[in-house]
Design a protein around this motif. Structure first.
Motif, PDB file in Angstrom:
ATOM      1  N   LYS A  80      -7.359 -14.091  12.111  1.00 47.46           N
ATOM      2  CA  LYS A  80      -7.150 -12.800  12.759  1.00 47.46           C
ATOM      3  C   LYS A  80      -6.562 -11.808  11.764  1.00 47.46           C
ATOM      4  O   LYS A  80      -5.648 -12.130  11.019  1.00 47.46           O
ATOM      5  CB  LYS A  80      -6.198 -12.941  13.951  1.00 47.46           C
ATOM      6  N   GLY A  81      -7.100 -10.604  11.774  1.00 44.18           N
ATOM      7  CA  GLY A  81      -6.576  -9.577  10.896  1.00 44.18           C
ATOM      8  C   GLY A  81      -5.693  -8.599  11.651  1.00 44.18           C
ATOM      9  O   GLY A  81      -5.764  -8.483  12.862  1.00 44.18           O
ATOM     10  N   GLN A  82      -4.798  -7.938  10.919  1.00 42.41           N
ATOM     11  CA  GLN A  82      -3.943  -6.905  11.507  1.00 42.41           C
ATOM     12  C   GLN A  82      -4.024  -5.675  10.619  1.00 42.41           C
ATOM     13  O   GLN A  82      -3.037  -5.231  10.050  1.00 42.41           O
ATOM     14  CB  GLN A  82      -2.494  -7.394  11.620  1.00 42.41           C
ATOM     15  N   SER A  83      -5.223  -5.150  10.497  1.00 40.29           N
ATOM     16  CA  SER A  83      -5.452  -4.065   9.555  1.00 40.29           C
ATOM     17  C   SER A  83      -5.200  -2.686  10.142  1.00 40.29           C
ATOM     18  O   SER A  83      -5.225  -1.693   9.414  1.00 40.29           O
ATOM     19  CB  SER A  83      -6.891  -4.133   9.031  1.00 40.29           C
ATOM     20  N   ASP A  84      -4.941  -2.603  11.453  1.00 39.50           N
ATOM     21  CA  ASP A  84      -4.796  -1.299  12.110  1.00 39.50           C
ATOM     22  C   ASP A  84      -3.808  -0.388  11.408  1.00 39.50           C
ATOM     23  O   ASP A  84      -4.081   0.791  11.165  1.00 39.50           O
ATOM     24  CB  ASP A  84      -4.340  -1.475  13.564  1.00 39.50           C
ATOM     25  N   ARG A  85      -2.640  -0.926  11.113  1.00 38.34           N
ATOM     26  CA  ARG A  85      -1.592  -0.058  10.570  1.00 38.34           C
ATOM     27  C   ARG A  85      -1.943   0.449   9.181  1.00 38.34           C
ATOM     28  O   ARG A  85      -1.614   1.589   8.824  1.00 38.34           O
ATOM     29  CB  ARG A  85      -0.245  -0.786  10.567  1.00 38.34           C
ATOM     30  N   ILE A  86      -2.629  -0.381   8.375  1.00 37.91           N
ATOM     31  CA  ILE A  86      -3.036   0.077   7.044  1.00 37.91           C
ATOM     32  C   ILE A  86      -4.117   1.153   7.163  1.00 37.91           C
ATOM     33  O   ILE A  86      -4.024   2.218   6.539  1.00 37.91           O
ATOM     34  CB  ILE A  86      -3.552  -1.097   6.196  1.00 37.91           C
ATOM     35  N   ILE A  87      -5.126   0.872   7.968  1.00 39.76           N
ATOM     36  CA  ILE A  87      -6.223   1.839   8.137  1.00 39.76           C
ATOM     37  C   ILE A  87      -5.706   3.141   8.721  1.00 39.76           C
ATOM     38  O   ILE A  87      -6.109   4.232   8.303  1.00 39.76           O
ATOM     39  CB  ILE A  87      -7.315   1.230   9.036  1.00 39.76           C
ATOM     40  N   SER A  88      -4.787   3.047   9.689  1.00 39.42           N
ATOM     41  CA  SER A  88      -4.231   4.238  10.334  1.00 39.42           C
ATOM     42  C   SER A  88      -3.543   5.161   9.332  1.00 39.42           C
ATOM     43  O   SER A  88      -3.801   6.367   9.303  1.00 39.42           O
ATOM     44  CB  SER A  88      -3.241   3.816  11.432  1.00 39.42           C
ATOM     45  N   ILE A  89      -2.681   4.583   8.481  1.00 38.41           N
ATOM     46  CA  ILE A  89      -1.939   5.426   7.539  1.00 38.41           C
ATOM     47  C   ILE A  89      -2.847   5.968   6.443  1.00 38.41           C
ATOM     48  O   ILE A  89      -2.709   7.112   6.004  1.00 38.41           O
ATOM     49  CB  ILE A  89      -0.733   4.659   6.940  1.00 38.41           C
ATOM     50  N   LEU A  90      -3.833   5.170   5.991  1.00 35.63           N
ATOM     51  CA  LEU A  90      -4.760   5.654   4.970  1.00 35.63           C
ATOM     52  C   LEU A  90      -5.638   6.780   5.512  1.00 35.63           C
ATOM     53  O   LEU A  90      -5.931   7.742   4.794  1.00 35.63           O
ATOM     54  CB  LEU A  90      -5.624   4.500   4.456  1.00 35.63           C
ATOM     55  N   THR A 100       0.821  -1.216   0.000  1.00 33.63           N
ATOM     56  CA  THR A 100       0.000   0.000   0.000  1.00 33.63           C
ATOM     57  C   THR A 100       0.848   1.255   0.000  1.00 33.63           C
ATOM     58  O   THR A 100       0.685   2.148  -0.845  1.00 33.63           O
ATOM     59  CB  THR A 100      -0.938   0.005   1.225  1.00 33.63           C
ATOM     60  N   ILE A 101       1.778   1.343   0.951  1.00 31.09           N
ATOM     61  CA  ILE A 101       2.503   2.612   1.090  1.00 31.09           C
ATOM     62  C   ILE A 101       3.549   2.823  -0.004  1.00 31.09           C
ATOM     63  O   ILE A 101       3.850   3.964  -0.362  1.00 31.09           O
ATOM     64  CB  ILE A 101       3.122   2.783   2.493  1.00 31.09           C
TER      65      ILE A 101
END
Length: 383
Positions: free
Chosen positions: A316-326, A295-296
């Motif tokens: 289990k998902g680890q989407s926090d970091r993607i959602i945070s930066i977007l 993504t980045i």
């Protein structure tokens, strides 16, 4: 003066290798001789396999069933996914040519850190402070170095919460680092809860560099990239199909050859190394991914993209970091969790991407100031 850098750099992962290179390069650009350092015993190529580390993980898992379950599923998922032939060789070549990791015995690590020519030792970035890990690695908290020389650049805790069995040790280790920053808002909140400290949230190291000059030649023409760390969801597969057919282009796939790609007749598997990864993203019509770094890098190189919710084998998902930066770059609409007609097309909102790139440039200055201030304070203390 010298700076020692302790970071993740193995595992045949593009983001891991490139963040290590980026942070080393960025610190060097500030005027310091920068070396990635590690324990000689664990500095082998490929993966960090140390008997002491493995024994400690097994011992902790015996006492915590949930930890055992989490660790087992993580390793099972990692080792069950085979990467395309030829990729490992390119990663090892990149490590030799660009990272040049210096393996030191424990006494040598300590000697390096106390040397009068060593200004500071930096740990970062990636998920080196994993809050749910079976092994809290002392190296990632710079325990070998004098406390006043320790600097943390944007480590990630990889979770919204800290497992109970890790709270005490994380609190102690983080409290004894004078200069601390993190990569995600959730990490800043956790450190506030553990230590009472307010810490800055800084860019992932890969966003510190402009990678356009890193790749001067195109590998292919007229293609989209499908870069998935886990099996693509049905939503992602439909998007790959619609976009590649609509725009009459091939689909370049790496690093895994999932069975779900078999129905496609326009798929090409490519053994991409870290430098190829950058070139392929730069030249693509569109990138479809479930990866944070997929993504980045797309944003940094101004390549249209869709990021899909990751289809974790462990559930289990680890989407926090993607959602945070977007969210910070106002690109939330590029993150896909359910079927949507818009993902049948290549995104065309170039102005929003330009605004996001402008935000990145501003945050680079913040990161530069953080490191310069930390190094200046350490230098003043030593005089």
């Amino acid at each position: 003066m010298k700076i020692g850098l302790v970071t993740l750099y193995r595992g045949y992962n593009y983001g891991t290798s490139l963040q290590a290179y980026a942070l080393k390069y960025f610190i060097s650009s500030l005027g310091y001789q920068t070396e990635i350092i590690w324990l000689a015993e664990g500095a082998q190529k490929g993966r960090d396999i140390r008997l002491g580390k493995i024994a400690k993980m097994l011992w902790r898992c015996l006492w915590h069933f949930q930890l055992f379950k989490h660790t087992f599923l993580s390793y099972k998922n990692s080792f069950s996914k085979k990467i395309l032939p030829g990729i490992k060789t390119k990663f090892l070549e990149f490590a030799d040519e660009k990272l040049q990791v210096k393996g030191l015995a424990e006494k040598q690590l300590k000697a390096f850190s106390v040397d009068k020519d060593t200004l500071a030792v930096v740990c970062g970035s990636d998920q080196i402070w994993s809050a749910t890990a079976a092994n809290i690695e002392p190296l990632y908290f710079l325990r070998f170095a004098p406390e006043q020389k320790r600097v943390a650049y944007a480590p990630s805790l990889g979770s919204k919460t800290v497992s109970q069995y890790n709270k005490k040790i994380l609190t102690k280790y983080i409290s004894e680092i004078p200069f601390v920053s993190v990569r995600e808002e959730s990490g800043a909140r956790i450190i506030k809860e553990l230590t009472g400290r307010e810490v800055p949230v800084l860019l992932d190291p890969t966003l510190l560099l402009d990678w356009n000059d890193f790749c001067t030649e195109s590998i292919f023409e007229n293609y989209i990239v499908a870069y998935f760390l886990d099996v693509p969801s049905s939503v992602a597969l439909q998007s790959i199909k619609h976009i590649s057919n609509k725009y009459n282009c091939r689909v370049i796939v790496f690093p895994h050859k999932y069975a779900e790609y078999q129905p496609f007749n326009n798929i090409m598997y490519y053994p991409a190394g870290p430098q190829d990864f950058i070139c392929l993203i730069k030249g693509a019509k569109c990138v479809l991914t479930d990866s944070f770094h997929g993504t980045i890098f797309s944003i940094n190189l101004q390549t249209p993209f869709w990021t899909f919710e990751r289809n974790y084998a462990s559930g289990k998902g680890q989407s926090d970091r993607i959602i945070s930066i977007l969210n910070k770059m106002n690109l939330q609409s590029y993150y896909i969790t359910a079927p949507d007609e818009k993902i049948q097309n290549i995104p065309s909102d170039k102005q929003t991407m330009k605004v996001a790139k402008k935000w990145i440039l501003t945050q680079r200055d913040v990161a530069r100031k953080y490191l310069q201030d930390a190094f200046r304070q350490i230098k003043d203390q030593n005089e």
